[in-house]
Design a protein around this motif. Structure first.
Motif, PDB file in Angstrom:
ATOM      1  N   ARG A 151       0.734  -1.239  -0.072  1.00 57.28           N
ATOM      2  CA  ARG A 151       0.155  -0.074  -0.141  1.00 57.28           C
ATOM      3  C   ARG A 151       0.987   1.252  -0.170  1.00 57.28           C
ATOM      4  N   ILE A 152       1.820   1.441   0.912  1.00 58.09           N
ATOM      5  CA  ILE A 152       2.691   2.558   1.048  1.00 58.09           C
ATOM      6  C   ILE A 152       3.481   2.610  -0.168  1.00 58.09           C
ATOM      7  N   ALA A 153       4.032   1.546  -0.540  1.00 53.91           N
ATOM      8  CA  ALA A 153       4.990   1.477  -1.792  1.00 53.91           C
ATOM      9  C   ALA A 153       4.534   1.954  -2.983  1.00 53.91           C
ATOM     10  N   SER A 154       3.034   1.965  -3.114  1.00 54.02           N
ATOM     11  CA  SER A 154       2.429   2.798  -4.323  1.00 54.02           C
ATOM     12  C   SER A 154       2.255   4.107  -4.170  1.00 54.02           C
ATOM     13  N   SER A 155       2.975   4.647  -3.498  1.00 49.16           N
ATOM     14  CA  SER A 155       2.681   6.368  -3.092  1.00 49.16           C
ATOM     15  C   SER A 155       3.594   6.720  -4.414  1.00 49.16           C
ATOM     16  N   ASP A 156       3.429   8.303  -4.353  1.00 46.57           N
ATOM     17  CA  ASP A 156       3.877   8.957  -5.651  1.00 46.57           C
ATOM     18  C   ASP A 156       5.494   9.072  -5.559  1.00 46.57           C
ATOM     19  N   VAL A 157       5.927   9.110  -6.738  1.00 48.60           N
ATOM     20  CA  VAL A 157       7.415   9.009  -6.930  1.00 48.60           C
ATOM     21  C   VAL A 157       7.923  10.469  -6.712  1.00 48.60           C
ATOM     22  N   ASP A 158       7.541  11.458  -7.086  1.00 50.91           N
ATOM     23  CA  ASP A 158       8.185  12.796  -7.115  1.00 50.91           C
ATOM     24  C   ASP A 158       8.209  13.001  -5.752  1.00 50.91           C
ATOM     25  N   MET A 159       7.234  12.947  -4.878  1.00 50.57           N
ATOM     26  CA  MET A 159       6.973  13.303  -3.629  1.00 50.57           C
ATOM     27  C   MET A 159       8.287  12.443  -2.707  1.00 50.57           C
ATOM     28  N   TRP A 160       8.070  11.206  -2.915  1.00 53.31           N
ATOM     29  CA  TRP A 160       8.935  10.525  -2.102  1.00 53.31           C
ATOM     30  C   TRP A 160      10.374  10.769  -2.480  1.00 53.31           C
ATOM     31  N   ARG A 161      10.744  11.001  -3.689  1.00 51.47           N
ATOM     32  CA  ARG A 161      12.187  11.242  -3.990  1.00 51.47           C
ATOM     33  C   ARG A 161      12.722  12.396  -3.333  1.00 51.47           C
ATOM     34  N   ASP A 162      11.724  13.433  -3.302  1.00 52.79           N
ATOM     35  CA  ASP A 162      12.085  14.946  -2.597  1.00 52.79           C
ATOM     36  C   ASP A 162      12.270  14.781  -1.356  1.00 52.79           C
ATOM     37  N   VAL A 163      11.313  13.997  -0.618  1.00 53.05           N
ATOM     38  CA  VAL A 163      11.358  13.784   0.894  1.00 53.05           C
ATOM     39  C   VAL A 163      12.660  12.955   1.351  1.00 53.05           C
ATOM     40  N   PHE A 164      13.192  11.777   0.555  1.00 53.25           N
ATOM     41  CA  PHE A 164      14.357  11.335   1.061  1.00 53.25           C
ATOM     42  C   PHE A 164      15.425  12.367   0.913  1.00 53.25           C
ATOM     43  N   LEU A 165      15.535  12.973  -0.304  1.00 51.84           N
ATOM     44  CA  LEU A 165      16.621  13.685  -0.667  1.00 51.84           C
ATOM     45  C   LEU A 165      16.686  15.134   0.199  1.00 51.84           C
ATOM     46  N   ASN A 166      15.537  15.415   0.580  1.00 49.98           N
ATOM     47  CA  ASN A 166      15.492  16.500   1.816  1.00 49.98           C
ATOM     48  C   ASN A 166      15.418  16.186   3.102  1.00 49.98           C
ATOM     49  N   ASN A 167      15.709  14.985   3.567  1.00 48.00           N
ATOM     50  CA  ASN A 167      15.842  14.715   4.985  1.00 48.00           C
ATOM     51  C   ASN A 167      16.842  13.409   5.155  1.00 48.00           C
ATOM     52  N   ARG A 168      17.788  13.890   4.217  1.00 44.00           N
ATOM     53  CA  ARG A 168      18.809  12.755   4.075  1.00 44.00           C
ATOM     54  C   ARG A 168      19.485  12.580   5.556  1.00 44.00           C
ATOM     55  N   GLU A 169      20.010  13.354   6.437  1.00 45.67           N
ATOM     56  CA  GLU A 169      20.585  13.244   7.511  1.00 45.67           C
ATOM     57  C   GLU A 169      19.994  12.332   8.410  1.00 45.67           C
ATOM     58  N   ALA A 170      18.596  12.782   8.739  1.00 38.77           N
ATOM     59  CA  ALA A 170      17.632  12.168   9.789  1.00 38.77           C
ATOM     60  C   ALA A 170      17.479  10.756   9.239  1.00 38.77           C
ATOM     61  N   LEU A 171      17.199  10.763   7.915  1.00 41.74           N
ATOM     62  CA  LEU A 171      16.764   9.322   7.603  1.00 41.74           C
ATOM     63  C   LEU A 171      17.956   8.412   7.493  1.00 41.74           C
ATOM     64  N   LEU A 172      19.194   8.715   7.158  1.00 44.57           N
ATOM     65  CA  LEU A 172      20.351   7.903   6.973  1.00 44.57           C
ATOM     66  C   LEU A 172      20.812   7.395   8.682  1.00 44.57           C
ATOM     67  N   GLU A 173      20.313   8.287   9.727  1.00 43.15           N
ATOM     68  CA  GLU A 173      20.805   7.870  10.830  1.00 43.15           C
ATOM     69  C   GLU A 173      19.444   6.726  11.439  1.00 43.15           C
ATOM     70  N   MET A 174      18.102   6.984  10.998  1.00 40.94           N
ATOM     71  CA  MET A 174      17.450   6.092  11.577  1.00 40.94           C
ATOM     72  C   MET A 174      17.573   4.824  10.778  1.00 40.94           C
ATOM     73  N   LEU A 175      18.137   4.824   9.435  1.00 38.31           N
ATOM     74  CA  LEU A 175      18.347   3.543   8.492  1.00 38.31           C
ATOM     75  C   LEU A 175      19.501   2.782   9.191  1.00 38.31           C
ATOM     76  N   ALA A 176      20.439   3.689   9.805  1.00 41.51           N
ATOM     77  CA  ALA A 176      21.673   2.833  10.398  1.00 41.51           C
ATOM     78  C   ALA A 176      21.108   2.132  11.755  1.00 41.51           C
ATOM     79  N   ARG A 177      20.387   2.757  12.533  1.00 38.18           N
ATOM     80  CA  ARG A 177      19.997   2.141  13.766  1.00 38.18           C
ATOM     81  C   ARG A 177      18.870   1.020  13.673  1.00 38.18           C
ATOM     82  N   PHE A 178      18.008   1.287  12.613  1.00 39.52           N
ATOM     83  CA  PHE A 178      17.145  -0.027  12.150  1.00 39.52           C
ATOM     84  C   PHE A 178      17.951  -1.195  11.597  1.00 39.52           C
ATOM     85  N   SER A 179      19.146  -0.808  10.645  1.00 39.44           N
ATOM     86  CA  SER A 179      19.792  -2.051  10.315  1.00 39.44           C
ATOM     87  C   SER A 179      20.524  -2.833  11.357  1.00 39.44           C
ATOM     88  N   GLU A 180      21.159  -2.147  12.455  1.00 37.73           N
ATOM     89  CA  GLU A 180      21.592  -2.642  13.425  1.00 37.73           C
ATOM     90  C   GLU A 180      20.719  -3.583  14.282  1.00 37.73           C
TER      91      GLU A 180
END
Ligand SMILES: NC(=O)c1ccc[n+]([C@@H]2O[C@H](COP(=O)([O-])OP(=O)(O)OC[C@H]3O[C@@H](n4cnc5c(N)ncnc54)[C@H](O)[C@@H]3O)[C@@H](O)[C@H]2O)c1
Ligand SMILES: O=C(O)C(=O)C[C@]1(C(=O)O)C=C[C@@H](O)C=C1
Length: 302
Positions: free
Chosen positions: A236-265
């Motif tokens: 369901r959420i993977a069917s979300s809008d491409v432009d919106m989510w590309r922009d979200v990921f690129l504009n919250n880079r630091e916080a997202l990478l920090e959470m991704l690192a914690r999640f991966s551990e």
């Protein structure tokens, strides 16, 4: 104004201008149509002629204007409702045309980037009050919106230091009239919170769908056939809008990478417990998941 969100007295704004009219912009336009307390006149501008034509057909705005610079003229409130990556260019286009005393707000999912892109271009007599409604769906475009989208959902304001208190209160009242519960925090805290509750879940959903898609043809068939399971919730959420989510990921880079690192551990730790048969560890993780789901249901956010 009553707590139920019913209008009382004059509308909050004389001329409300929405720039970008997809799921969120069109939900605001519909809310303004149904709820006389938001704005006397709603002006809409968007990037493509097709979107503008559809807005005319839907009849959800009083004025439909292709040029954003024209659209903001005389507006006492302007809300940026395009993907966050469009804000800098939009702001360059509209800044010289904003009316003195105008309130400028937005609905973007990232807030540090909005401060970065909008504040340097802000005319001195315009009040900037960023906002983020924590409400949405996987659908996009002007047909996707609905007037009740924001009801019972939080809206987070991130007023910059020194923001005009009267303007902040007006934006709070706007979202209350949309049916939301309003909270304020600084942009950096906002970006960390949404990285874990919204951006990382989307990143994981896009990834798990990609991983399933990479499987050999035969297995992929079986995945799709039997997907009425945990996998379906990710799609369901993977069917979300491409432009919106590309922009979200690129504009919250630091916080997202920090959470991704914690999640991966944490994911590796759970994988290790599976490998070594550590039932207690596995049970503890599952219990924590169940507890979080229960508390969301109790808070009526699930
Ligand atoms: N979808 C959600 O669940 C959700 C929830 C909360 C906040 N938001 C935020 O709201 C904003 C809009 O999201 P949405 O879901 O409504 O997206 P959407 O794709 O449904 O709509 C975006 C609209 O902006 C227009 N647009 C794109 N680029 C533009 C530009 N350069 N100039 C003018 N218009 C442009 C598009 O044509 C479209 O009409 C985004 O910043 C997003 O981060 C989205
Ligand atoms: O419900 C959904 O489909 C959403 O993706 C909405 C959602 C979220 O992650 O909760 C998405 C982005 C936002 O900025 C706010 C809300």
């Amino acid at each position: 104004m009553s707590d139920s969100g019913e209008p009382s007295g004059a509308p909050l704004f004389e001329r409300l201008c929405l720039l970008g009219i997809g799921l969120i912009g069109s939900s605001l336009a519909r809310r303004a149509r149904e709820h006389g307390g938001l704005a006397r006149t709603v002006v809409v501008s968007s990037r493509t002629e097709a979107t503008l034509a559809r807005v005319r057909e839907l009849g959800i705005a009083d004025v439909v204007e292709a040029d954003p610079a024209e659209a903001v003229r005389g507006a006492d409130c302007v809300i940026l409702c395009a993907p966050v990556g469009a804000n800098a260019a939009l702001m360059r286009r509209i800044a010289p045309h904003l009316a003195p005393g105008c309130i400028l707000s937005d609905v973007g999912s990232t807030k540090g980037s909005v401060l970065r892109d909008v504040q340097p271009l802000l005319p001195g007599d315009v009040h900037f009050v960023p906002a983020h409604p924590m409400a949405g769906t996987e659908f996009s475009g002007p047909d996707a919106g609905f007037a009740t989208l924001f009801e019972g959902r939080y809206c987070i304001l991130t007023p910059p230091p020194g923001a005009d208190p009267a303007a902040v209160e007006k934006v709070r009242e706007f979202w209350r009239r949309c049916g939301s519960m309003v909270e304020s925090m600084d942009a950096a805290t906002h970006d960390k919170v949404v990285a874990i509750v919204s951006h990382l879940p989307h990143l994981i959903a896009f990834t798990i769908c990609g991983t399933a898609d990479d499987l050999a043809a035969e297995t992929r068939e079986a995945v799709l056939k039997f997907a009425a399971s945990g996998f379906r919730d990710f799609t369901r959420i993977a069917s979300s809008d491409v432009d919106m989510w590309r922009d979200v990921f690129l504009n919250n880079r630091e916080a997202l990478l920090e959470m991704l690192a914690r999640f991966s551990e944490d994911a590796h730790a759970l994988g290790r417990a599976v490998r070594w048969g550590q039932a207690d560890f596995i049970e503890d993780r599952i219990r924590r998941g169940r507890k979080i789901r229960r508390s969301l249901i109790e808070r009526r956010q699930a």
